[in-house]
Design a protein around this motif. Structure first.
Motif, short mmCIF file in Angstrom:
data_model
loop_
_atom_site.label_atom_id
_atom_site.label_comp_id
_atom_site.label_asym_id
_atom_site.label_seq_id
_atom_site.Cartn_x
_atom_site.Cartn_y
_atom_site.Cartn_z
N THR A 194 0.84 -1.21 0.00
CA THR A 194 0.00 0.00 0.00
C THR A 194 0.87 1.25 0.00
O THR A 194 1.97 1.26 0.52
CB THR A 194 -0.89 0.06 1.27
N LYS A 195 0.32 2.32 -0.57
CA LYS A 195 1.06 3.58 -0.61
C LYS A 195 0.78 4.40 0.64
O LYS A 195 -0.14 4.10 1.40
CB LYS A 195 0.65 4.35 -1.86
N SER A 196 1.60 5.42 0.85
CA SER A 196 1.35 6.35 1.95
C SER A 196 0.64 7.57 1.40
O SER A 196 0.98 8.04 0.32
CB SER A 196 2.68 6.80 2.57
N ILE A 197 -0.33 8.06 2.14
CA ILE A 197 -1.04 9.25 1.66
C ILE A 197 -0.86 10.42 2.63
O ILE A 197 -0.37 10.26 3.74
CB ILE A 197 -2.54 8.97 1.44
N GLN A 198 -1.27 11.59 2.16
CA GLN A 198 -1.26 12.78 3.00
C GLN A 198 -2.69 13.14 3.36
O GLN A 198 -3.57 13.17 2.50
CB GLN A 198 -0.59 13.94 2.24
N ILE A 199 -2.90 13.38 4.65
CA ILE A 199 -4.23 13.73 5.14
C ILE A 199 -4.19 15.13 5.73
O ILE A 199 -3.40 15.41 6.64
CB ILE A 199 -4.71 12.72 6.19
N ALA A 200 -5.01 16.01 5.18
CA ALA A 200 -5.08 17.40 5.65
C ALA A 200 -6.35 17.59 6.46
O ALA A 200 -7.45 17.32 5.98
CB ALA A 200 -5.09 18.35 4.45
N LEU A 201 -6.18 18.04 7.70
CA LEU A 201 -7.31 18.21 8.62
C LEU A 201 -7.40 19.68 9.03
O LEU A 201 -6.54 20.16 9.77
CB LEU A 201 -7.04 17.34 9.84
N ASP A 202 -8.39 20.38 8.53
CA ASP A 202 -8.53 21.79 8.88
C ASP A 202 -9.84 22.03 9.60
O ASP A 202 -10.75 21.20 9.56
CB ASP A 202 -8.49 22.64 7.60
N GLY A 203 -9.92 23.22 10.22
CA GLY A 203 -11.16 23.59 10.89
C GLY A 203 -10.90 24.63 11.95
O GLY A 203 -9.75 24.95 12.24
N PRO A 204 -11.97 25.15 12.55
CA PRO A 204 -11.85 26.20 13.56
C PRO A 204 -11.25 25.67 14.87
O PRO A 204 -11.00 24.47 15.00
CB PRO A 204 -13.29 26.67 13.76
N ALA A 205 -11.04 26.57 15.80
CA ALA A 205 -10.41 26.25 17.08
C ALA A 205 -11.23 25.24 17.88
O ALA A 205 -12.47 25.29 17.88
CB ALA A 205 -10.22 27.53 17.90
N ALA A 206 -10.52 24.33 18.55
CA ALA A 206 -11.14 23.38 19.47
C ALA A 206 -12.21 22.49 18.83
O ALA A 206 -13.17 22.11 19.47
CB ALA A 206 -11.72 24.11 20.70
N ALA A 207 -12.00 22.18 17.55
CA ALA A 207 -12.95 21.29 16.87
C ALA A 207 -12.59 19.82 17.09
O ALA A 207 -13.26 18.93 16.58
CB ALA A 207 -13.00 21.61 15.38
N GLY A 208 -11.49 19.57 17.81
CA GLY A 208 -11.05 18.20 18.06
C GLY A 208 -10.08 17.68 17.01
O GLY A 208 -9.78 16.49 16.96
N LYS A 209 -9.54 18.58 16.21
CA LYS A 209 -8.65 18.17 15.12
C LYS A 209 -7.44 17.40 15.62
O LYS A 209 -7.10 16.34 15.08
CB LYS A 209 -8.14 19.39 14.33
N SER A 210 -6.76 17.93 16.65
CA SER A 210 -5.52 17.27 17.07
C SER A 210 -5.78 15.92 17.72
O SER A 210 -5.05 14.96 17.49
CB SER A 210 -4.70 18.19 17.99
N THR A 211 -6.85 15.82 18.50
CA THR A 211 -7.20 14.53 19.12
C THR A 211 -7.45 13.48 18.05
O THR A 211 -6.93 12.36 18.11
CB THR A 211 -8.48 14.69 19.97
N ILE A 212 -8.23 13.85 17.06
CA ILE A 212 -8.58 12.93 15.97
C ILE A 212 -7.33 12.62 15.12
O ILE A 212 -7.09 11.47 14.76
CB ILE A 212 -9.67 13.56 15.06
N ALA A 213 -6.56 13.66 14.83
CA ALA A 213 -5.37 13.49 13.98
C ALA A 213 -4.39 12.50 14.61
O ALA A 213 -3.82 11.66 13.92
CB ALA A 213 -4.69 14.84 13.74
N LYS A 214 -4.23 12.60 15.92
CA LYS A 214 -3.32 11.68 16.64
C LYS A 214 -3.77 10.24 16.50
O LYS A 214 -2.97 9.35 16.25
CB LYS A 214 -3.30 12.04 18.13
N ILE A 215 -5.08 10.01 16.67
CA ILE A 215 -5.61 8.65 16.59
C ILE A 215 -5.43 8.09 15.18
O ILE A 215 -4.96 6.97 14.98
CB ILE A 215 -7.11 8.63 16.97
N VAL A 216 -5.78 8.91 14.19
CA VAL A 216 -5.69 8.46 12.80
C VAL A 216 -4.23 8.17 12.43
O VAL A 216 -3.93 7.14 11.82
CB VAL A 216 -6.30 9.53 11.85
#
Ligand code: C5P
Length: 222
Positions: free
Chosen positions: A1-23
């Motif tokens: 399998t290949k490696s992909i790039q995942i871009a996660l954007d959004g406003p403050a405190a939307a849970g981006k970093s929590t989710i990004a870490k898990i993914v």
């Protein structure tokens, strides 16, 4: 399998970093928190008493600064000129000033370049405000995550409580709304959903549900 790039954007405190870490962990990718980089340069500017409104001075400061990110057990350590500032960059002082610092073109240009180098040629989950639009325009997966400001404030409130910080809910909501307004209204790469980004409303989702949703989308692209 290949490696992909995942871009996660959004406003403050939307849970981006929590989710990004898990993914990132599930896929064995690196997690890059770009907000932490803007926070680090803001911390230095405050310490050195630099006028945060002066874009030229801000840009010069960054030119003379080293910001390193290092993966750790629970996410990412942040180093400013070789010193660990992982905790210091979360202070209220930094939080209240970071959007001002991040509004300067002189600062953003350098940050975007550095972030592109950090992401190049590897599987990454990167979270921020302009990842899908500026930093990784060719990312295989772009998600724009949001939730109502009330929900975001109440999540931050619970998170703070666990860390022993007691900021009134109302103050948090005001701070988050003010930051979103500045980030969305700045002239240089404002907070926007990229045209090819998928919108994920997390207001009624648990952390696990939001993470599975993104993992499913990622797996479809592997
Ligand atoms: O993600 P976090 O809330 O830590 O980001 C702090 C601030 O950094 C944001 O409010 C925004 O002003 C700035 N930022 C940005 N572009 C990014 C990431 C963060 O302008 N890619």
């Amino acid at each position: 399998t290949k490696s992909i790039q995942i871009a996660l954007d959004g406003p403050a405190a939307a849970g981006k970093s929590t989710i990004a870490k898990i993914v990132a962990e599930k896929l064995g990718y690196v997690y890059i928190d770009t907000g932490a980089m803007y926070r680090a340069i803001t911390l230095k500017a405050i310490r050195e008493g630099i006028n945060l409104k002066d874009g030229e001075e801000a840009g010069r400061l960054l030119t003379d600064t080293r910001i390193d990110l290092q993966p750790s057990e629970d996410g990412q350590l942040v180093f400013l000129d070789g010193k660990d500032v992982t905790e210091d960059i979360r202070s209220q002082n930094v939080t209240n000033s970071v959007s001002q610092m991040a509004s300067h073109e002189s600062v953003r240009k350098q940050m975007v370049k550095l972030q592109q180098i950090l992401a190049s040629g590897r599987g990454v989950v990167m979270d921020g405000r302009d990842i899908g639009t500026q930093v990784l325009p060719n990312a295989e997966l772009k998600v724009f995550m949001s939730a109502t400001v009330e929900e975001r404030a109440s999540r931050r409130y619970e998170e703070n409580k666990k860390r022993g910080i007691d900021t009134p809910l109302d103050d948090l909501q005001k701070e988050i709304a003010a930051r979103d307004k500045m980030d969305s209204e700045r002239e240089v790469s404002p907070l926007r959903q990229a045209q090819d980004a998928l919108y994920l409303d997390t207001t009624k989702l648990t952390i696990d549900e939001a993470a599975s949703e993104i993992l499913k989308l990622a797996e479809e692209r592997l």
